[in-house]
Design an enzyme around this catalytic site. Sequence first.
Site, short mmCIF file in Angstrom:
data_model
loop_
_atom_site.label_atom_id
_atom_site.label_comp_id
_atom_site.label_asym_id
_atom_site.label_seq_id
_atom_site.Cartn_x
_atom_site.Cartn_y
_atom_site.Cartn_z
N ASP A 56 0.87 -1.16 0.00
CA ASP A 56 0.00 0.00 0.00
C ASP A 56 0.92 1.23 0.00
OD1 ASP A 56 -2.38 1.61 0.46
OD2 ASP A 56 -1.66 1.80 2.51
N ASP A 78 -0.12 5.10 1.13
CA ASP A 78 -0.33 6.03 2.24
C ASP A 78 -0.34 5.29 3.57
OD1 ASP A 78 -0.87 8.62 0.79
OD2 ASP A 78 -2.39 7.34 -0.14
N THR A 99 -2.54 1.01 -4.47
CA THR A 99 -3.05 2.15 -3.70
C THR A 99 -4.47 2.50 -4.09
OG1 THR A 99 -2.68 4.50 -3.19
CG2 THR A 99 -1.95 3.74 -5.35
N SER A 100 -5.20 3.08 -3.16
CA SER A 100 -6.53 3.60 -3.43
C SER A 100 -6.49 5.00 -4.02
CB SER A 100 -7.38 3.59 -2.15
OG SER A 100 -7.58 2.28 -1.69
N LYS A 153 -10.36 -1.38 -2.38
CA LYS A 153 -10.20 -2.05 -1.09
C LYS A 153 -11.43 -1.76 -0.22
CE LYS A 153 -5.20 -1.23 -1.33
NZ LYS A 153 -4.04 -0.58 -0.69
N ASP A 200 -1.49 -0.79 6.23
CA ASP A 200 -1.64 -0.08 7.50
C ASP A 200 -3.08 0.11 7.92
OD1 ASP A 200 -2.17 3.33 7.11
OD2 ASP A 200 -2.06 1.96 5.41
#
Length: 220
Positions: A17, A19, A110-111, A142, A167
């Site tokens: 991921d 962030d 990543t989103s 996600k 995270d």
Amino acid sequence: MASSPRAPKTYQAFLFDMDGTLITSTAAAERVWTRWAQRHGLDVATFIPTIHGVRAADTIRRQNLPDIDLAAEVAWVERGEIEDVDGVAPIPGAIDFVRRLPPDRWAVVTSATVPLARARLAAAGVTPPALMITAEQVERGKPDPAGYRLAAQTLGFDVADCLVFEDAEAGIKAGEAAGADVVVVTAAWTHPLETPHPRLADYAQARLAIEDDGRLRFAA
């Protein structure tokens, strides 16, 4: 006769991921989302913990706001996040850790959108990997596992033979649903959560070895 100790597990690839996992951008993201929530009369304290690890469109859609232009709202948030990178920085040790990885053995999932991901990685001084799976590339974000499965497939590996670094709750669930092992990075946590997975405070304490066959061994 005593049994021999089991060798540490190795992986074909690492899937990260972004962030909160490679970079810390929590404060910047929460500043923008706080302004968005205030514009729409939402309770900020309740809302903010829900934004992490998921796509902006999914976050906004969940609010069930009437007469909303979803695309315009997503664009407003994205523009604010691209412009506000104050305090965005690498997780300690992350830059050195990923530099040591073979380029074809890791990816970011990543989103964030491509423009936002590149803006934040640049602000943190992290060179983008050869492969990034972003919000635009999956039909469902996600906690759906599609992003991690696509990353593994594109790299040419079984996702069950990959290690996911996450995270946030949504991302952890995505890694689990994909069938990968998961390690949870806690360096940027502002909203701690319970997890059965191994935890990594930051990459300064991480140990990495690359086997002769290219497989990756990791230990916190």
